[in-house]
Design an enzyme around this catalytic site. Structure first.
Site, PDB file in Angstrom:
ATOM      1  N   ASP A  13     -50.514   8.387  48.587  1.00 39.44           N
ATOM      2  CA  ASP A  13     -51.720   8.217  47.767  1.00 39.44           C
ATOM      3  C   ASP A  13     -52.710   7.221  48.359  1.00 39.44           C
ATOM      4  O   ASP A  13     -53.436   6.534  47.634  1.00 39.44           O
ATOM      5  CB  ASP A  13     -51.348   7.786  46.330  1.00 39.44           C
ATOM      6  CG  ASP A  13     -50.427   8.795  45.672  1.00 39.44           C
ATOM      7  OD1 ASP A  13     -50.563   9.991  45.971  1.00 39.44           O
ATOM      8  OD2 ASP A  13     -49.568   8.375  44.871  1.00 39.44           O
ATOM      9  N   GLU A  14     -52.738   7.143  49.669  1.00 36.61           N
ATOM     10  CA  GLU A  14     -53.647   6.199  50.329  1.00 36.61           C
ATOM     11  C   GLU A  14     -55.089   6.702  50.299  1.00 36.61           C
ATOM     12  O   GLU A  14     -56.025   5.929  50.520  1.00 36.61           O
ATOM     13  CB  GLU A  14     -53.221   5.981  51.793  1.00 36.61           C
ATOM     14  CG  GLU A  14     -51.856   5.315  51.979  1.00 36.61           C
ATOM     15  CD  GLU A  14     -50.716   6.313  52.043  1.00 36.61           C
ATOM     16  OE1 GLU A  14     -50.952   7.504  51.769  1.00 36.61           O
ATOM     17  OE2 GLU A  14     -49.584   5.896  52.358  1.00 36.61           O
ATOM     18  N   LYS A  16     -55.619  10.167  51.716  1.00 39.26           N
ATOM     19  CA  LYS A  16     -55.608  11.082  52.873  1.00 39.26           C
ATOM     20  C   LYS A  16     -56.560  12.262  52.670  1.00 39.26           C
ATOM     21  O   LYS A  16     -57.317  12.638  53.554  1.00 39.26           O
ATOM     22  CB  LYS A  16     -54.176  11.601  53.128  1.00 39.26           C
ATOM     23  CG  LYS A  16     -53.178  10.491  53.448  1.00 39.26           C
ATOM     24  CD  LYS A  16     -51.764  11.009  53.534  1.00 39.26           C
ATOM     25  CE  LYS A  16     -51.161  11.414  52.221  1.00 39.26           C
ATOM     26  NZ  LYS A  16     -50.922  10.307  51.273  1.00 39.26           N
ATOM     27  N   ALA A  39     -47.247  16.549  47.029  1.00 44.07           N
ATOM     28  CA  ALA A  39     -48.501  15.890  47.395  1.00 44.07           C
ATOM     29  C   ALA A  39     -49.575  16.169  46.350  1.00 44.07           C
ATOM     30  O   ALA A  39     -49.580  17.222  45.715  1.00 44.07           O
ATOM     31  CB  ALA A  39     -48.977  16.401  48.756  1.00 44.07           C
ATOM     32  N   GLY A  40     -50.471  15.223  46.190  1.00 42.21           N
ATOM     33  CA  GLY A  40     -51.661  15.423  45.364  1.00 42.21           C
ATOM     34  C   GLY A  40     -52.786  14.727  46.098  1.00 42.21           C
ATOM     35  O   GLY A  40     -52.820  13.504  46.156  1.00 42.21           O
TER      36      GLY A  40
HETATM   37  P1  GDP Z   1     -53.758  11.043  48.882  1.00 38.26           P
HETATM   38  O1  GDP Z   1     -52.537  11.588  48.260  1.00 38.26           O
HETATM   39  O2  GDP Z   1     -53.448  10.124  50.045  1.00 38.26           O
HETATM   40  O3  GDP Z   1     -54.763  12.090  49.276  1.00 38.26           O
HETATM   41  O4  GDP Z   1     -54.462  10.120  47.787  1.00 38.26           O
HETATM   42  P2  GDP Z   1     -54.633  10.477  46.214  1.00 38.26           P
HETATM   43  O5  GDP Z   1     -55.715  11.476  46.078  1.00 38.26           O
HETATM   44  O6  GDP Z   1     -53.334  10.777  45.584  1.00 38.26           O
HETATM   45  O7  GDP Z   1     -55.069   9.069  45.640  1.00 38.26           O
HETATM   46  C1  GDP Z   1     -56.207   8.404  46.064  1.00 38.26           C
HETATM   47  C2  GDP Z   1     -57.106   8.167  44.823  1.00 38.26           C
HETATM   48  O8  GDP Z   1     -58.084   7.214  45.131  1.00 38.26           O
HETATM   49  C3  GDP Z   1     -57.868   9.405  44.406  1.00 38.26           C
HETATM   50  O9  GDP Z   1     -58.042   9.381  43.008  1.00 38.26           O
HETATM   51  C4  GDP Z   1     -59.197   9.256  45.136  1.00 38.26           C
HETATM   52  O10 GDP Z   1     -60.259   9.938  44.478  1.00 38.26           O
HETATM   53  C5  GDP Z   1     -59.396   7.779  45.055  1.00 38.26           C
HETATM   54  N1  GDP Z   1     -60.111   7.173  46.198  1.00 38.26           N
HETATM   55  C6  GDP Z   1     -60.069   7.507  47.504  1.00 38.26           C
HETATM   56  N2  GDP Z   1     -60.760   6.619  48.239  1.00 38.26           N
HETATM   57  C7  GDP Z   1     -61.244   5.704  47.393  1.00 38.26           C
HETATM   58  C8  GDP Z   1     -62.017   4.504  47.560  1.00 38.26           C
HETATM   59  O11 GDP Z   1     -62.363   4.092  48.651  1.00 38.26           O
HETATM   60  N3  GDP Z   1     -62.302   3.804  46.410  1.00 38.26           N
HETATM   61  C9  GDP Z   1     -61.892   4.203  45.190  1.00 38.26           C
HETATM   62  N4  GDP Z   1     -62.217   3.453  44.152  1.00 38.26           N
HETATM   63  N5  GDP Z   1     -61.170   5.319  44.998  1.00 38.26           N
HETATM   64  C10 GDP Z   1     -60.830   6.051  46.085  1.00 38.26           C
HETATM   65  P1  IMO Z   2     -49.222  12.244  48.538  1.00 43.11           P
HETATM   66  O1  IMO Z   2     -49.270  13.251  49.655  1.00 43.11           O
HETATM   67  C1  IMO Z   2     -46.862   9.281  46.361  1.00 43.11           C
HETATM   68  C2  IMO Z   2     -42.578  10.102  45.952  1.00 43.11           C
HETATM   69  C3  IMO Z   2     -42.055  10.420  44.553  1.00 43.11           C
HETATM   70  C4  IMO Z   2     -40.647   9.889  44.664  1.00 43.11           C
HETATM   71  C5  IMO Z   2     -40.266  10.227  46.117  1.00 43.11           C
HETATM   72  C6  IMO Z   2     -39.468  11.527  46.253  1.00 43.11           C
HETATM   73  O2  IMO Z   2     -50.091  12.577  47.377  1.00 43.11           O
HETATM   74  O3  IMO Z   2     -49.440  10.863  49.071  1.00 43.11           O
HETATM   75  P2  IMO Z   2     -40.073  14.102  46.053  1.00 43.11           P
HETATM   76  O4  IMO Z   2     -40.688  14.877  44.941  1.00 43.11           O
HETATM   77  O5  IMO Z   2     -40.857  14.141  47.328  1.00 43.11           O
HETATM   78  O6  IMO Z   2     -38.626  14.424  46.285  1.00 43.11           O
HETATM   79  O7  IMO Z   2     -40.097  12.572  45.533  1.00 43.11           O
HETATM   80  O8  IMO Z   2     -41.489  10.359  46.819  1.00 43.11           O
HETATM   81  N1  IMO Z   2     -43.692  10.961  46.386  1.00 43.11           N
HETATM   82  C7  IMO Z   2     -44.968  10.557  46.469  1.00 43.11           C
HETATM   83  N2  IMO Z   2     -45.537   9.386  46.133  1.00 43.11           N
HETATM   84  N3  IMO Z   2     -47.603  10.249  46.928  1.00 43.11           N
HETATM   85  C8  IMO Z   2     -47.048  11.421  47.297  1.00 43.11           C
HETATM   86  O9  IMO Z   2     -47.719  12.374  47.978  1.00 43.11           O
HETATM   87  C9  IMO Z   2     -45.675  11.639  47.033  1.00 43.11           C
HETATM   88  N4  IMO Z   2     -44.821  12.661  47.240  1.00 43.11           N
HETATM   89  C10 IMO Z   2     -43.613  12.230  46.853  1.00 43.11           C
HETATM   90  O10 IMO Z   2     -42.807   9.748  43.560  1.00 43.11           O
HETATM   91  O11 IMO Z   2     -40.657   8.480  44.563  1.00 43.11           O
HETATM   92 MG    MG Z   3     -51.601  11.695  46.355  1.00 40.84          MG
END
Ligand code: GDP
Ligand code: IMO
Ligand code: MG
Length: 421
Positions: A13-14, A16, A39-40
């Site tokens: 959830d960085e 990406k 992933a989300g």
């Molecule tokens: P991913 O799984 O690495 O693609 O990241 P996620 O989408 O799960 O989580 C990142 C969250 O932070 C999402 O809700 C994005 O819309 C939000 N986001 C991404 N970049 C920024 C940023 O620079 N600032 C803020 N406030 N939100 C961000």
């Molecule tokens: P993105 O791509 C954050 C975590 C789950 C759990 C562990 C194992 O959005 O960054 P799994 O369902 O893979 O067997 O769960 O990994 N986890 C994530 N945490 N972001 C994700 O994906 C994740 N995908 C799995 O919460 O701790």
């Molecule tokens: Mg995510």
């Protein structure tokens, strides 16, 4: 031509998805190489928000080919939902998405097994996303898996054999025979839907593209601290999330890897169970969660929040061979008077900067405290506008991590991205 890789350096959830979307115009092709609908990946542009699970985040730009590689595990039902919703938004997905025949299928029984194994673990549960990821990868390595290419072969028999085995396992674990009729019908229908896509030998496809001089960006899922070998095992996912996973998950040789973009938040989050040395259980942690909207994109779960951990980042930079760093969500810290960064761990009185075998106990983070920048960063358009304390924060991180930070994200929108000179 080389293949560039973008991957998460923390626990996922960085951001990406956002950055892959921003970088896509530089590339001909975008490919996912591991993970699945656990992933989300969130993208925001033109006032709309999209969450992608299995489909690469290059899908919204200018018709670039997007590939789901062999290292991915795909749930046809969730894939169909995602694809149909993209079609509704006007994305011509059937023409630009190609799927590896060697990617493994997540079956309805894999999800049931995921839940059953979690229940068996009791308090030691991993807190998985419940999408059947672990059992699907387990079947892959135990040579029991079902691949997308199998849908073009003797599928009915292969599916029936896998289902029978799963049901025996579920009966042994739960003492009950699961009723999967409804889920199965939906799944089989979705398998047919999947066959409308171009199913390819992606390793040949990708290598031919490289030979033709085409550029490819690989999109990681999860984060390096969730890697099955190097993450906080057993609280990890079931794939290799690190850069090497791009080689096995797409069929490209290590010497074909070019730039490695390592992405991290200016703080740190984690969903699910497992150790998290810099976790904040106080008001500051709550403030980060609230300001950063730190709730899971897939499960809606609260994300645990804490300070950035440079010991862990140095480790994941090393594992991945990161050449460029991307810092996300610095705007979330805009109002903070001071910001902390963990520079070392104290383990039983000994200071270490090496990420240890276990981060579970007797570990105290050693922090460096820096002054906050107290400026609204979300409207900043170029690095010339960075406040002095923010410049100092970046310089500090670059010195500690020894890799340049080339992109800074200051908000969720595509436009809120600063490419540094
Ligand atoms: P991913 O799984 O690495 O693609 O990241 P996620 O989408 O799960 O989580 C990142 C969250 O932070 C999402 O809700 C994005 O819309 C939000 N986001 C991404 N970049 C920024 C940023 O620079 N600032 C803020 N406030 N939100 C961000
Ligand atoms: P993105 O791509 C954050 C975590 C789950 C759990 C562990 C194992 O959005 O960054 P799994 O369902 O893979 O067997 O769960 O990994 N986890 C994530 N945490 N972001 C994700 O994906 C994740 N995908 C799995 O919460 O701790
Ligand atoms: Mg995510």
């Amino acid at each position: 031509m080389k293949i560039d890789v973008l991957l998460g350096l923390q626990w996922g959830d960085e951001g990406k998805g956002k950055v892959v979307d921003v970088l896509t115009p530089r590339y001909d092709v975008v490919a996912r190489f591991q993970g699945g609908p656990n992933a989300g990946h969130t993208l925001e542009f033109e006032g709309k928000k999209y969450v992608l699970r299995s489909i690469p985040s290059g899908i919204f730009q200018h018709g670039q080919v997007n590939i789901i590689g062999n290292g991915v595990v795909l749930d046809p039902v969730l894939f169909r939902e995602e694809a149909e919703s993209l079609e509704k938004s006007g994305v011509d997905i059937k023409h630009i998405l190609k799927i590896s025949k060697k990617a493994h299928l997540i079956m309805p029984t894999h999800r049931l097994l995921d839940a059953a194994y979690e229940k068996l673990k009791g308090d030691a549960k991993i807190g998985t996303t419940g999408k059947g990821i672990g059992p699907t990868y387990t079947d892959k390595t135990s040579r029991n898996g079902l691949r997308i290419g199998d849908t073009l072969l003797d599928f009915d028999n292969r599916y029936a054999a896998a289902k029978k085995r799963h049901i025996e396992l579920l009966k042994a674990i739960t003492g009950e025979t699961p009723d999967i009729a409804e889920a199965e019908a939906k799944w089989l229908d979705a398998v047919k839907y999947l066959q409308q896509y171009e199913l390819i030998d992606s390793e040949h496809y990708v290598n031919k593209l490289l030979a033709q001089g085409k550029s490819i960006l690989c999109e990681g899922a999860q984060g390096s601290l969730l890697d099955v070998d190097f993450g906080s095992y057993p609280f990890v996912t079931s794939s290799n999330t690190i850069c090497a996973g791009a080689c096995t998950g797409l069929g490209v040789a290590p010497n074909k890897i070019g730039d490695v973009f390592g992405i991290f938040k200016a703080y740190c989050t984690r969903v699910g169970s497992g150790p998290f040395p810099t976790e904040l259980h106080d008001e500051t942690g709550k403030k980060i969660r609230d300001l950063g909207h730190e709730y899971g994109a897939v499960t809606g779960r609260e994300r645990r929040c804490g300070w950035v951990d440079l010991v862990a980042l140095r480790y994941t930079i090393m594992l991945n061979g990161v050449t460029q760093l991307i810092m996300m969500k610095s705007d979330v810290l805009d109002s903070f008077d001071t910001i902390k960064a963990c520079v070392a761990y104290d383990i039983d009185g000994t200071t270490t900067t090496d990420f240890p075998y276990s981060i579970e106990s007797n570990l105290t983070p050693i922090y460096k405290e820096l002054p906050g920048w107290k400026t609204n960063m979300t409207t900043i358009k170029s690095e010339d506008e960075f406040p002095e304390n923010f410049k100092n924060y970046i310089a500090f991180l670059e010195k500690e991590l020894n890799v340049p930070i080339t992109i800074v994200s200051v908000g969720p929108d595509r436009e809120q991205t600063i490419i540094r000179k």
